[in-house]
Design a protein around this motif. Structure first.
Motif, PDB file in Angstrom:
ATOM      1  N   GLY A 170       0.789  -1.227   0.000  1.00  0.00           N
ATOM      2  CA  GLY A 170       0.000   0.000   0.000  1.00  0.00           C
ATOM      3  C   GLY A 170       0.816   1.270   0.000  1.00  0.00           C
ATOM      4  O   GLY A 170       0.249   2.368   0.109  1.00  0.00           O
ATOM      5  N   THR A 171       2.134   1.170  -0.126  1.00  0.00           N
ATOM      6  CA  THR A 171       2.992   2.351  -0.052  1.00  0.00           C
ATOM      7  C   THR A 171       2.646   3.376  -1.125  1.00  0.00           C
ATOM      8  O   THR A 171       2.694   4.583  -0.879  1.00  0.00           O
ATOM      9  CB  THR A 171       4.479   1.942  -0.189  1.00  0.00           C
ATOM     10  N   THR A 172       2.289   2.915  -2.335  1.00  0.00           N
ATOM     11  CA  THR A 172       2.028   3.852  -3.425  1.00  0.00           C
ATOM     12  C   THR A 172       0.727   4.625  -3.239  1.00  0.00           C
ATOM     13  O   THR A 172       0.559   5.692  -3.810  1.00  0.00           O
ATOM     14  CB  THR A 172       1.940   3.113  -4.768  1.00  0.00           C
ATOM     15  N   GLN A 173      -0.190   4.096  -2.451  1.00  0.00           N
ATOM     16  CA  GLN A 173      -1.499   4.731  -2.290  1.00  0.00           C
ATOM     17  C   GLN A 173      -2.021   4.491  -0.871  1.00  0.00           C
ATOM     18  O   GLN A 173      -2.959   3.741  -0.643  1.00  0.00           O
ATOM     19  CB  GLN A 173      -2.473   4.134  -3.304  1.00  0.00           C
ATOM     20  N   PRO A 174      -1.398   5.143   0.148  1.00  0.00           N
ATOM     21  CA  PRO A 174      -1.838   4.914   1.520  1.00  0.00           C
ATOM     22  C   PRO A 174      -3.250   5.438   1.757  1.00  0.00           C
ATOM     23  O   PRO A 174      -3.712   6.348   1.061  1.00  0.00           O
ATOM     24  CB  PRO A 174      -0.806   5.689   2.350  1.00  0.00           C
ATOM     25  N   SER A 175      -3.912   4.843   2.724  1.00  0.00           N
ATOM     26  CA  SER A 175      -5.235   5.317   3.125  1.00  0.00           C
ATOM     27  C   SER A 175      -5.090   6.413   4.169  1.00  0.00           C
ATOM     28  O   SER A 175      -4.078   6.489   4.865  1.00  0.00           O
ATOM     29  CB  SER A 175      -6.064   4.158   3.702  1.00  0.00           C
ATOM     30  N   GLN A 176      -6.090   7.266   4.246  1.00  0.00           N
ATOM     31  CA  GLN A 176      -6.086   8.321   5.263  1.00  0.00           C
ATOM     32  C   GLN A 176      -7.242   8.092   6.233  1.00  0.00           C
ATOM     33  O   GLN A 176      -8.365   7.805   5.810  1.00  0.00           O
ATOM     34  CB  GLN A 176      -6.239   9.717   4.627  1.00  0.00           C
ATOM     35  N   VAL A 177      -6.933   8.191   7.518  1.00  0.00           N
ATOM     36  CA  VAL A 177      -7.956   8.060   8.548  1.00  0.00           C
ATOM     37  C   VAL A 177      -7.997   9.379   9.321  1.00  0.00           C
ATOM     38  O   VAL A 177      -6.950   9.928   9.683  1.00  0.00           O
ATOM     39  CB  VAL A 177      -7.667   6.883   9.498  1.00  0.00           C
ATOM     40  N   TYR A 178      -9.201   9.870   9.563  1.00  0.00           N
ATOM     41  CA  TYR A 178      -9.367  11.161  10.239  1.00  0.00           C
ATOM     42  C   TYR A 178     -10.182  10.980  11.513  1.00  0.00           C
ATOM     43  O   TYR A 178     -11.186  10.258  11.530  1.00  0.00           O
ATOM     44  CB  TYR A 178     -10.069  12.161   9.312  1.00  0.00           C
ATOM     45  N   LEU A 179      -9.732  11.652  12.555  1.00  0.00           N
ATOM     46  CA  LEU A 179     -10.460  11.700  13.821  1.00  0.00           C
ATOM     47  C   LEU A 179     -10.883  13.142  14.034  1.00  0.00           C
ATOM     48  O   LEU A 179     -10.040  14.040  14.148  1.00  0.00           O
ATOM     49  CB  LEU A 179      -9.567  11.233  14.976  1.00  0.00           C
ATOM     50  N   GLN A 180     -12.187  13.378  14.064  1.00  0.00           N
ATOM     51  CA  GLN A 180     -12.725  14.732  14.222  1.00  0.00           C
ATOM     52  C   GLN A 180     -13.366  14.869  15.597  1.00  0.00           C
ATOM     53  O   GLN A 180     -14.281  14.128  15.950  1.00  0.00           O
ATOM     54  CB  GLN A 180     -13.754  15.028  13.132  1.00  0.00           C
ATOM     55  N   SER A 181     -12.840  15.809  16.373  1.00  0.00           N
ATOM     56  CA  SER A 181     -13.320  16.002  17.743  1.00  0.00           C
ATOM     57  C   SER A 181     -14.606  16.819  17.764  1.00  0.00           C
ATOM     58  O   SER A 181     -14.763  17.775  17.006  1.00  0.00           O
ATOM     59  CB  SER A 181     -12.248  16.709  18.577  1.00  0.00           C
ATOM     60  N   GLY A 182     -15.485  16.405  18.636  1.00  0.00           N
ATOM     61  CA  GLY A 182     -16.696  17.194  18.882  1.00  0.00           C
ATOM     62  C   GLY A 182     -16.649  17.860  20.232  1.00  0.00           C
ATOM     63  O   GLY A 182     -17.634  18.471  20.680  1.00  0.00           O
ATOM     64  N   ASN A 183     -15.484  17.739  20.908  1.00  0.00           N
ATOM     65  CA  ASN A 183     -15.352  18.252  22.283  1.00  0.00           C
ATOM     66  C   ASN A 183     -14.113  19.133  22.448  1.00  0.00           C
ATOM     67  O   ASN A 183     -13.420  19.061  23.455  1.00  0.00           O
ATOM     68  CB  ASN A 183     -15.259  17.076  23.272  1.00  0.00           C
ATOM     69  N   GLY A 184     -13.807  19.940  21.433  1.00  0.00           N
ATOM     70  CA  GLY A 184     -12.636  20.808  21.563  1.00  0.00           C
ATOM     71  C   GLY A 184     -11.373  20.132  21.078  1.00  0.00           C
ATOM     72  O   GLY A 184     -11.402  19.051  20.468  1.00  0.00           O
ATOM     73  N   PRO A 185     -10.193  20.738  21.331  1.00  0.00           N
ATOM     74  CA  PRO A 185      -8.905  20.209  20.841  1.00  0.00           C
ATOM     75  C   PRO A 185      -8.649  18.783  21.328  1.00  0.00           C
ATOM     76  O   PRO A 185      -8.994  18.411  22.451  1.00  0.00           O
ATOM     77  CB  PRO A 185      -7.882  21.191  21.423  1.00  0.00           C
ATOM     78  N   LEU A 186      -8.036  17.989  20.427  1.00  0.00           N
ATOM     79  CA  LEU A 186      -7.686  16.612  20.768  1.00  0.00           C
ATOM     80  C   LEU A 186      -6.451  16.594  21.660  1.00  0.00           C
ATOM     81  O   LEU A 186      -5.512  17.370  21.470  1.00  0.00           O
ATOM     82  CB  LEU A 186      -7.401  15.813  19.493  1.00  0.00           C
ATOM     83  N   THR A 187      -6.443  15.669  22.619  1.00  0.00           N
ATOM     84  CA  THR A 187      -5.293  15.533  23.502  1.00  0.00           C
ATOM     85  C   THR A 187      -4.312  14.519  22.927  1.00  0.00           C
ATOM     86  O   THR A 187      -4.669  13.711  22.057  1.00  0.00           O
ATOM     87  CB  THR A 187      -5.725  15.077  24.895  1.00  0.00           C
TER      88      THR A 187
END
Length: 717
Positions: free
Chosen positions: A418-435
């Motif tokens: 998968g090096t040529t086309q890595p996947s992206q995973v996103y974590l979106q906070s609903g409670n302010g900045p992520l720790t």
């Protein structure tokens, strides 16, 4: 209506020809350029997770992109890289960066793989969004030229792969395939028409007409695409050319066979053309309507790829039909019998021994013909149950010898696939900045089976969104990669998101997962709607409620048999892991839609014979005798036209060409020629209910069978 149209065209042929020439020039001169996209994400609706992830990336990380290309280095002798080799690679990457290749913004070498068999350099390029923008492709060409000079004499070998390189190779392969297909198609049509009619004039007529129609259709499709902002798939040009030459030649054949028949009946050339348009017009219009409906039903698809392809092909068929009913009759009415020059064979009625004998045999024993032909379709259809779709568009849409494919395979010696086309995973906070604890815990959760590497979290400016680059263990378009994203990775990401937060898995593999879901939905909607609409067309043509049911059943059998034949050849005999995922829909477009043409032509002749008073068995025999040569000629030309796609040099086109050509052959030589007339003969006059197949009359049956099969003489029905 068709009789009036024929009289108008024959009376004013120069006016009709002039109108066509003006239309072609006007549309071509004013139409925008037809551009195509290879970005599969362009075709998915916004509610799919892969598209939501892409939107989130553009919002939070507008400058975060996967390297456009990868340079893969390895030793020419296949041995592990030494420290000296690694230093040479870093120096080569720096030299390439220092050359300031246009639209190459950065080149960065990475450490060697753990087994030291390969080392890569990531290449960033100017971002492009317009599919007609060739800057990245041009940069890959320049990069490949410079790379050869840098590794010359170092004991190393290197090549460029990655998204931009794959796009370049796919485009070049597609252009080569289009040229081969066009050359083979035109050559095949010329040869076959010369053999059938023995006239260079008639052999050239379809080519000249269809080239003009192709120019007009291209302009109209570009106009419609521009007006409605439709995303056109990169394969549309190839499909348009094949459809136009295949269908256009078929419609011209249907007309010319009937024209020759009317001339032999003693009509003068102009009257014969009017009669031909009147008699064939309804059949080919109904056939074209079925094809247009089948293509038009694709507008119900959730995939933009098919929503745009459907109207494009529907426009092509509609314009081809109009040309077949107006432009071709106008030209032929001017030429008269010179259209058959220098052959004189058109003046004599052929004995029709083969088709007469086949028709007589079918008329006597329709049950045997129905059982044998239906059995062939059923046996092949069983193999369709083993159909396995594959999303490997990279290797299947270009030659295995192309540099991007070769070095993607070399990359696997030391790096995750998968090096040529890595996947992206996103974590979106609903409670302010992520720790830090939240991002670290989430990263740990992503290390599921099938994942090779997970990068550190990259935070947005407000620290409410984290991005992770996830390198899969398998090739991004492989079945294993799709299974990883669809199951473990998405499940882990969603489960690991803290309360109030949301997780999204994006990247090309995620797009393919959503593509698969969308296509499964389309199968449940598009096919049934198209079937119902085609049945309505058949009911209107045949004035029957019964016939459309068994005709559509035969088409379904033909579809299953075609898919089964492709599975048998490619999955079982050749050992491929699967067939290209879009094959069933492509087969639907051509096998179901175009194959219905032959059923309509045969059944229309059956009904014509029945209305003249022939009993069902005689009607089937006569229909096969008179229409069999037309269906056979049209089937050979159309199947041969699509078979030319197998010369393209890539698996995707080979699979499509094989499946469609076999499907057309099945539709013509099994379904329309034997199964449909045999079933119609068995059902009898009830096939035309609530209409009637003609008034019964006394017929000398022995003389009828003797005329159909003169070699056998009088025989019992």
């Amino acid at each position: 209506m068709f009789s009036r149209l024929g009289r108008f065209v024959v009376r004013f042929p120069w006016l009709v020809i002039a109108a066509w020439l003006i239309a072609i020039v006007a549309v071509v001169a004013t139409a925008p350029k037809l551009t195509a996209t290879t970005d599969q994400s362009d075709f998915l609706p916004s509610h799919y997770e892969s598209i939501q992830a892409m939107d989130l990336q553009q919002k939070a990380f507008p400058n975060s992109t996967t390297p456009a290309a990868l340079i893969v280095f390895e030793r020419a002798d296949g041995a592990p890289l030494t420290e000296t080799d690694s230093a040479t690679i870093v120096n080569a990457a720096n030299q390439l960066a220092g050359q300031n290749i246009k639209d190459v913004t950065a080149i960065q070498a990475t450490p060697p793989s753990e087994n030291r068999l390969v080392q890569i350099a990531a290449v960033d390029m100017t971002k492009v969004t317009n599919p007609s923008d060739t800057r990245q492709s041009d940069a890959v060409k320049a990069l490949r030229t410079a790379l050869k000079q840098d590794v010359n004499g170092t004991g190393l070998k290197a090549g460029v792969t990655g998204t931009a390189a794959q796009t370049l190779d796919q485009t070049e392969s597609g252009n080569k395939a289009l040229a081969i297909i066009m050359f083979a198609t035109i050559g095949l049509i010329l040869v076959l028409l010369l053999l059938i009619f023995r006239s260079p004039v008639l052999a050239l007529l379809p080519i000249i007409v269809i080239v003009g129609v192709f120019m007009l259709v291209g302009g109209l499709v570009a106009d419609v695409s521009h007006a409605f902002d439709l995303k056109i798939d990169s394969s549309v040009q190839t499909l348009l050319s094949v459809v136009l030459f295949g269908v256009g030649t078929d419609y011209i054949l249907f007309l010319m066979f009937r024209y020759r028949e009317r001339l032999r009946a003693g009509e003068d050339p102009k009257t014969a053309m009017v009669s031909s348009v009147a008699r064939v017009g309804e059949a080919i219009t109904s056939a074209a309507a079925a094809v247009i409906i089948a293509f038009g039903a694709l507008t119900l698809s959730t995939l933009g790829m098919y929503r745009s392809l459907g109207p494009a092909l529907a426009i092509a068929v509609a314009v081809t039909l109009l040309a077949g009913l107006t432009l071709v009759p106008a030209i032929v009415s001017l030429l008269g019998t010179k259209v058959f020059w220098p052959s004189k064979a058109w003046q004599k009625e052929p004995t029709g021994a083969r088709f007469g004998a086949a028709g007589a045999a079918l008329g006597r024993r329709p049950g045997v013909f129905a059982a044998v032909s239906g059995g062939v379709l059923l046996i092949l259809g069983i193999f369709a149950l083993n159909f396995h779709p594959t999303f490997d568009m990279t290797s299947s849409s270009t030659s295995n010898a192309s540099e991007s494919v070769v070095y993607q395979k070399e990359l696997l010696k030391g790096m995750p696939a998968g090096t040529t086309q890595p996947s992206q995973v996103y974590l979106q906070s609903g409670n302010g900045p992520l720790t830090t604890a939240e991002t670290d815990n989430f990263k740990s959760a992503l290390a599921v089976k099938g994942v090779g590497q997970v990068s550190e979290a990259k935070l947005s400016d407000d620290k409410t969104i984290a991005e992770y680059q996830v390198t899969l263990s398998d090739s991004p378009e492989s079945d294993a990669a799709l299974k990883t994203v669809k199951g473990p990775l998405r499940d882990a990401a969603h489960a690991a998101a803290p309360a109030g937060d949301k997780a999204y898995v994006g990247g090309m593999t995620s797009v393919f997962v959503d593509f698969q879901a969308a296509m499964n939905r389309d199968y449940m909607v598009v096919f049934p709607v198209a079937a119902v609409l085609i049945m309505i067309v058949l009911a209107l043509l045949l004035r029957s409620f019964v016939a459309p049911w068994y005709l559509m059943a035969s088409v379904f059998l033909g579809f299953a048999a075609t898919l089964g034949a492709a599975v048998l050849v490619f999955q079982h005999l050749r050992g491929d892991s699967g067939l290209i995922f879009m094959l069933p829909l492509i087969m639907y477009l051509f096998v179901v839609a175009l194959g219905t043409d032959y059923n309509i032509l045969m059944v229309a002749r059956l009904r014509e014979e029945a209305r003249e008073g022939k009993d069902p068995h005689q009607a089937a025999a006569l229909a096969l005798r008179h229409t069999g040569p037309t269906v056979a000629a049209a089937g050979v030309i159309l199947a041969g036209t699509f078979a030319s796609m197998m010369l393209s040099g890539n698996d995707m086109m080979s699979q499509m060409g094989f499946a469609i050509s076999v499907g057309i052959a099945i539709a013509a030589f099994v379904m329309a020629m034997f199964f449909t007339p045999a079933v119609t003969a068995l059902i009898g006059r009830k096939a035309w209910w609530p209409g009637h197949g003609g008034d019964a009359r006394e017929v000398d049956l022995d003389s009828e069978w003797a005329r159909l099969d003169p070699e056998r003489g009088t025989a019992r029905r």
